[in-house]
Design an enzyme around this catalytic site. Structure first.
Site, PDB file in Angstrom:
ATOM      1  CB  CYS A   2       6.608   2.670   0.480  1.00 48.36           C
ATOM      2  SG  CYS A   2       4.824   2.781   0.319  1.00 48.36           S
ATOM      3  CD  GLU A 104       7.444   0.977   6.187  1.00 46.00           C
ATOM      4  OE1 GLU A 104       8.085   0.006   5.732  1.00 46.00           O
ATOM      5  OE2 GLU A 104       7.782   2.160   6.037  1.00 46.00           O
TER       6      GLU A 104
END
Length: 254
Positions: A2, A104
């Site tokens: 992340c 992502e």
DNA sequence: CCAGACGTTGTT
DNA sequence: GTCTGG
DNA sequence: CCAGACGTTGTT
DNA sequence: GTCTGG
């Protein structure tokens, strides 16, 4: 992993979601990047919850210098309780980082092409904010200069996230907030059940354009669909995108 | 004992 | 600080 | 995470 | 390639 996220929710919505005494200082953000201040919810020994801005990128208390390029932006939930740089923070300084989506980048399929990466925005289908499990740390140099930093925890991906990357942020269930934030709790056995992948069913992944790639870019354009949709060659495990929006959810593998 | 690292991802 | 390597 | 720089002296 | 900046 992340390394980028969004928080567009209103101060009121975040105050309610995290049971804060005061509405937090908050402006809509579409592209929060490492090294920037991030809103962090934590709790003191007296139980008062507060929301403060901490720098994203943990500087271990043992660091001689707040090495700007060597900050730790993620730590694995599975091992942070025993790693020297995170151990003390895990025991005493757990926190939550409010977000309403995270980005992502999916690595292009093997082949001759350029190593372009396709960004996705992953979020709750319902759209509300959630809390990412995190640790914060205090650093001070001999001259007395102080710095408070935060690192986001990662865990195994659920089915939605696995189509894109091998990790996902640790999203803490609301019913676990109190125990996660309680600084009197420090044993990993008392917290292990919290550190599990968030279920896939309530989540959606949407392909977005390259605008979000630059941490200098901010605003709703970060969520615009890609100019040449990922639908041209959806990687394995990823359903073909609709023309309007690449909604990504494989119902067959939850 | 002291010295030196302490983290992740990704790529080769 | 605390752990690993030598 | 991705993007962008990556060096020095001297002068304005 | 590797480091810094955002």
């Amino acid at each position: 992993m992340c390394g980028r996220f969004s928080l567009r929710a209103s101060a009121g919505a975040v105050q309610e979601a995290f049971a804060l005494a005061e509405p937090p200082p908050l402006a809509p953000r579409y592209n929060i990047a490492p090294a920037q201040p991030v809103l962090t919810v934590r709790q003191g020994r007296m139980g008062a919850r507060e929301a403060v801005l901490l720098l994203w990128g943990l500087v271990p208390s043992s660091a001689k210098h707040p090495a700007l390029g060597a900050r730790l932006i993620n730590a694995r939930a599975e091992t942070c309780a025993v790693k020297p740089s995170f151990r003390a923070a895990f025991r005493h300084r757990r926190c939550l980082v409010p977000a309403d989506g995270y980005y992502e980048w999916q690595r292009a399929a093997a082949g001759g092409g350029k190593p372009l990466r396709q960004p996705y925005h992953l979020r709750l289908t319902e759209g509300g904010p959630f809390g990412i499990g995190a640790l914060w740390e205090h650093w001070q140099d001999p001259a007395g200069n102080e710095l408070e930093t935060v690192v986001l925890l990662t865990t195994a991906p659920n089915a939605v996230s696995a189509a894109i990357h091998d990790w996902m942020p640790l999203i803490v269930l609301p019913q676990h907030y109190e125990r996660w934030l309680d600084p009197r709790i420090g044993k990993v056995e008392a917290l292990a059940d919290i550190m599990a992948p968030y279920p896939a069913e309530p989540m959606t992944a949407v392909a977005v354009g390259a605008y979000v790639n630059s941490a200098r870019n901010e605003g709703p354009l970060c969520l615009e669909p890609p100019a040449s949709p990922a639908s041209s060659a959806p990687p394995r495990g990823v359903p073909a995108s609709s023309p309007q929006q690449a909604r990504l959810f494989d119902d067959t593998e939850t």
